[in-house]
Motif scaffolding. Structure first.
Motif, PDB file in Angstrom:
ATOM      1  N   ASP A   1       0.833  -1.192   0.000  1.00 60.11           N
ATOM      2  CA  ASP A   1       0.000   0.000   0.000  1.00 60.11           C
ATOM      3  C   ASP A   1       0.874   1.250   0.000  1.00 60.11           C
ATOM      4  OD1 ASP A   1      -2.889  -0.457  -0.026  1.00 60.11           O
ATOM      5  OD2 ASP A   1      -2.576  -1.535   1.849  1.00 60.11           O
ATOM      6  N   LEU A   2       0.350   2.290  -0.637  1.00 58.68           N
ATOM      7  CA  LEU A   2       0.987   3.607  -0.658  1.00 58.68           C
ATOM      8  C   LEU A   2      -0.052   4.644  -0.273  1.00 58.68           C
ATOM      9  CD1 LEU A   2       2.977   3.543  -4.032  1.00 58.68           C
ATOM     10  CD2 LEU A   2       3.975   4.127  -1.828  1.00 58.68           C
TER      11      LEU A   2
ATOM     12  N   PRO B   1      10.702  12.037   6.057  1.00 57.28           N
ATOM     13  CA  PRO B   1       9.986  12.036   4.776  1.00 57.28           C
ATOM     14  C   PRO B   1       9.019  10.870   4.598  1.00 57.28           C
ATOM     15  CG  PRO B   1      12.343  12.378   4.445  1.00 57.28           C
ATOM     16  CD  PRO B   1      12.159  11.982   5.875  1.00 57.28           C
ATOM     17  N   PHE B   2       9.339   9.699   5.194  1.00 55.78           N
ATOM     18  CA  PHE B   2       8.516   8.519   4.996  1.00 55.78           C
ATOM     19  C   PHE B   2       8.287   7.818   6.333  1.00 55.78           C
ATOM     20  CE2 PHE B   2      11.446   9.033   1.419  1.00 55.78           C
ATOM     21  CZ  PHE B   2      10.573   9.129   0.336  1.00 55.78           C
ATOM     22  N   LEU B   3       7.107   7.197   6.468  1.00 50.13           N
ATOM     23  CA  LEU B   3       6.810   6.308   7.590  1.00 50.13           C
ATOM     24  C   LEU B   3       6.419   4.957   7.005  1.00 50.13           C
ATOM     25  CD1 LEU B   3       6.314   5.652  10.580  1.00 50.13           C
ATOM     26  CD2 LEU B   3       4.006   6.539  10.289  1.00 50.13           C
ATOM     27  N   MET B   4       7.061   3.891   7.492  1.00 48.86           N
ATOM     28  CA  MET B   4       6.862   2.545   6.957  1.00 48.86           C
ATOM     29  C   MET B   4       6.359   1.616   8.064  1.00 48.86           C
ATOM     30  SD  MET B   4       9.767   0.010   5.357  1.00 48.86           S
ATOM     31  CE  MET B   4      10.645  -0.033   6.938  1.00 48.86           C
ATOM     32  N   ILE B   5       5.359   0.782   7.731  1.00 48.27           N
ATOM     33  CA  ILE B   5       4.805  -0.189   8.681  1.00 48.27           C
ATOM     34  C   ILE B   5       4.518  -1.488   7.927  1.00 48.27           C
ATOM     35  CG2 ILE B   5       2.902  -0.751  10.251  1.00 48.27           C
ATOM     36  CD1 ILE B   5       2.514   2.216  10.740  1.00 48.27           C
ATOM     37  N   GLY B   6       4.804  -2.621   8.567  1.00 45.42           N
ATOM     38  CA  GLY B   6       4.480  -3.918   7.997  1.00 45.42           C
ATOM     39  C   GLY B   6       3.057  -4.338   8.342  1.00 45.42           C
ATOM     40  N   GLN B   7       2.369  -4.933   7.390  1.00 46.72           N
ATOM     41  CA  GLN B   7       1.015  -5.426   7.653  1.00 46.72           C
ATOM     42  C   GLN B   7       1.019  -6.472   8.762  1.00 46.72           C
ATOM     43  OE1 GLN B   7      -0.449  -6.751   3.805  1.00 46.72           O
ATOM     44  NE2 GLN B   7      -1.402  -4.769   3.420  1.00 46.72           N
ATOM     45  N   GLU B   8       2.079  -7.276   8.834  1.00 43.85           N
ATOM     46  CA  GLU B   8       2.167  -8.294   9.883  1.00 43.85           C
ATOM     47  C   GLU B   8       2.253  -7.654  11.262  1.00 43.85           C
ATOM     48  OE1 GLU B   8       1.855 -11.560   9.626  1.00 43.85           O
ATOM     49  OE2 GLU B   8       1.512 -11.363   7.464  1.00 43.85           O
ATOM     50  N   SER B   9       2.857  -6.483  11.345  1.00 46.82           N
ATOM     51  CA  SER B   9       2.958  -5.782  12.626  1.00 46.82           C
ATOM     52  C   SER B   9       1.582  -5.345  13.102  1.00 46.82           C
ATOM     53  CB  SER B   9       3.888  -4.573  12.497  1.00 46.82           C
ATOM     54  OG  SER B   9       5.175  -4.969  12.063  1.00 46.82           O
ATOM     55  N   LEU B  10       0.781  -4.803  12.179  1.00 50.66           N
ATOM     56  CA  LEU B  10      -0.581  -4.409  12.548  1.00 50.66           C
ATOM     57  C   LEU B  10      -1.419  -5.622  12.918  1.00 50.66           C
ATOM     58  CD1 LEU B  10      -2.746  -2.218  12.841  1.00 50.66           C
ATOM     59  CD2 LEU B  10      -3.325  -2.608  10.435  1.00 50.66           C
ATOM     60  N   GLN B  11      -1.264  -6.714  12.176  1.00 49.38           N
ATOM     61  CA  GLN B  11      -2.037  -7.918  12.475  1.00 49.38           C
ATOM     62  C   GLN B  11      -1.681  -8.459  13.861  1.00 49.38           C
ATOM     63  OE1 GLN B  11      -2.131 -10.804   9.285  1.00 49.38           O
ATOM     64  NE2 GLN B  11      -2.628 -12.486  10.671  1.00 49.38           N
ATOM     65  N   GLU B  12      -0.409  -8.405  14.197  1.00 44.34           N
ATOM     66  CA  GLU B  12       0.021  -8.886  15.520  1.00 44.34           C
ATOM     67  C   GLU B  12      -0.570  -8.017  16.622  1.00 44.34           C
ATOM     68  OE1 GLU B  12       2.425  -9.569  19.094  1.00 44.34           O
ATOM     69  OE2 GLU B  12       2.006  -7.701  18.022  1.00 44.34           O
ATOM     70  N   LEU B  13      -0.555  -6.693  16.428  1.00 42.67           N
ATOM     71  CA  LEU B  13      -1.150  -5.789  17.405  1.00 42.67           C
ATOM     72  C   LEU B  13      -2.645  -6.060  17.539  1.00 42.67           C
ATOM     73  CD1 LEU B  13      -1.383  -3.263  19.210  1.00 42.67           C
ATOM     74  CD2 LEU B  13      -1.500  -1.894  17.113  1.00 42.67           C
ATOM     75  N   ASN B  14      -3.334  -6.208  16.416  1.00 43.92           N
ATOM     76  CA  ASN B  14      -4.778  -6.435  16.472  1.00 43.92           C
ATOM     77  C   ASN B  14      -5.130  -7.733  17.186  1.00 43.92           C
ATOM     78  OD1 ASN B  14      -5.839  -4.086  15.355  1.00 43.92           O
ATOM     79  ND2 ASN B  14      -5.593  -4.818  13.251  1.00 43.92           N
TER      80      ASN B  14
ATOM     81  N   ASN C   1       3.140   6.050   5.056  1.00 38.39           N
ATOM     82  CA  ASN C   1       3.241   6.227   3.610  1.00 38.39           C
ATOM     83  C   ASN C   1       3.458   4.890   2.914  1.00 38.39           C
ATOM     84  OD1 ASN C   1       5.084   8.819   4.785  1.00 38.39           O
ATOM     85  ND2 ASN C   1       3.406   9.315   3.393  1.00 38.39           N
ATOM     86  N   LEU C   2       4.301   4.055   3.524  1.00 43.53           N
ATOM     87  CA  LEU C   2       4.725   2.804   2.917  1.00 43.53           C
ATOM     88  C   LEU C   2       4.248   1.646   3.782  1.00 43.53           C
ATOM     89  CD1 LEU C   2       8.464   3.847   2.354  1.00 43.53           C
ATOM     90  CD2 LEU C   2       6.534   4.256   0.802  1.00 43.53           C
ATOM     91  N   VAL C   3       3.471   0.732   3.206  1.00 40.89           N
ATOM     92  CA  VAL C   3       3.020  -0.469   3.906  1.00 40.89           C
ATOM     93  C   VAL C   3       3.505  -1.668   3.107  1.00 40.89           C
ATOM     94  CG1 VAL C   3       1.036  -1.770   4.767  1.00 40.89           C
ATOM     95  CG2 VAL C   3       0.983   0.734   4.771  1.00 40.89           C
ATOM     96  N   PHE C   4       4.036  -2.661   3.794  1.00 44.78           N
ATOM     97  CA  PHE C   4       4.545  -3.831   3.077  1.00 44.78           C
ATOM     98  C   PHE C   4       3.950  -5.113   3.646  1.00 44.78           C
ATOM     99  CE2 PHE C   4       7.477  -3.461   6.616  1.00 44.78           C
ATOM    100  CZ  PHE C   4       7.743  -4.774   6.976  1.00 44.78           C
TER     101      PHE C   4
END
Length: 275
Positions: free
Chosen positions: A9-10, A155-168, A183-186
């Motif tokens: 995601d961007l 300039p950029f903030l990056m987060i992994g989808q797995e990190s959000l899933q673990e938090l949730n 800005n950057l999701v991987f």
């Protein structure tokens, strides 16, 4: 076999602390993604405004339009959407304060100030950062002399989808990625694997993960209702296992050293890791 690391995601946020736009591709420039946080809302004293103090800013949504964007209020259909160009003109200028920085800014059209003042219920102004302005990334972490827009510090903030899933998985009520405004999701990798990255490529463009992003009360504001969570979630849960000193960390602050285009689906290659 582990899933490949991919840019999934961007997001750009044309106005700091207002809604974001999900895009399929984005141009990387000196200060971050093109059009990201080049506009800022300031109060009567020319000090920057965010959802930290004005939660009602979450009601203001941003949609892409030709050569600009539309602002709308999700609870006020009587307020017709306002068109704002991606860039301003230097007809009127002033100095504005954002954190410890005072920078030169261009004023928006008067009708933009009027619309925002009505939408937020207080006098405010909309201002633009031109390419002539120099605002440096945190100097202690910036030997390359990188610049930043009206973003908090990088300039950029990056987060992994797995990190959000673990938090949730730890929360009674899951939250969306919009609470964290990346800005950057991987996709791919393990939860919080981005913590260890140092230099990496997205497609052919080089980036550097500089330091963790310390989170604040903004993460507790529901971006659909503009209300704060009564128990301070998800910040409260994050504080239980993601604290370092006085900081509660989620995501990585990132700088870039190239110019080009990022596209959703681009492969990510980690070149080295933090020592």
């Amino acid at each position: 076999m582990a899933a490949p690391l991919l840019l999934s995601d961007l997001y750009i946020y044309p106005v700091k602390s207002l809604g974001g736009i999900r895009v399929a591709e984005a141009t990387v420039e000196t200060r971050g993604l093109r059009h990201d946080r080049r506009w800022l809302v300031v109060n009567e004293r020319n000090q920057f405004m965010t959802q930290r103090q004005t939660a009602a800013m979450a009601h203001l949504k941003v949609a892409a339009a030709y050569n600009g964007f539309l602002l709308s209020h999700q609870q006020r259909p009587d307020l017709l959407p306002l068109f704002v160009p991606f860039e301003a003109t230097p007809e009127k200028t002033l100095f504005v304060t954002i954190w410890d920085d005072m920078v030169f800014a261009w004023r928006a059209r008067p009708e933009c100030d009027e619309w925002l003042s009505e939408a937020l219920g207080q006098p405010c102004k909309l201002v633009y950062m031109s390419d002539m302005v120099r605002r440096d990334v945190e100097r202690d972490y910036n030997p390359e002399g990188k610049l930043v827009s009206f973003a908090d510090a990088y300039p950029f903030l990056m987060i992994g989808q797995e990190s959000l899933q673990e938090l949730n998985g730890r929360l009674a009520e899951p939250v969306g990625m919009d609470r964290f405004r990346p800005n950057l999701v991987f996709s791919g990798g393990q939860p919080f694997s981005e913590d260890a990255w140092h230099h990496f490529l997205i497609g052919e463009l080089p980036f550097r993960a500089v330091r963790p992003c310390g989170r604040c009360v903004l993460t507790t504001i529901d971006q659909h209702t503009a209300t704060r969570h009564a128990l301070g979630e998800p910040l409260r849960t994050l504080a239980g296992y993601r604290s370092e000193g006085n900081s509660v960390n989620f995501g990585q602050n990132v700088t870039g050293s190239g110019q080009g285009v990022l596209r959703v689906g681009d492969a990510i290659e980690v070149l080295d890791y933090k020592s």
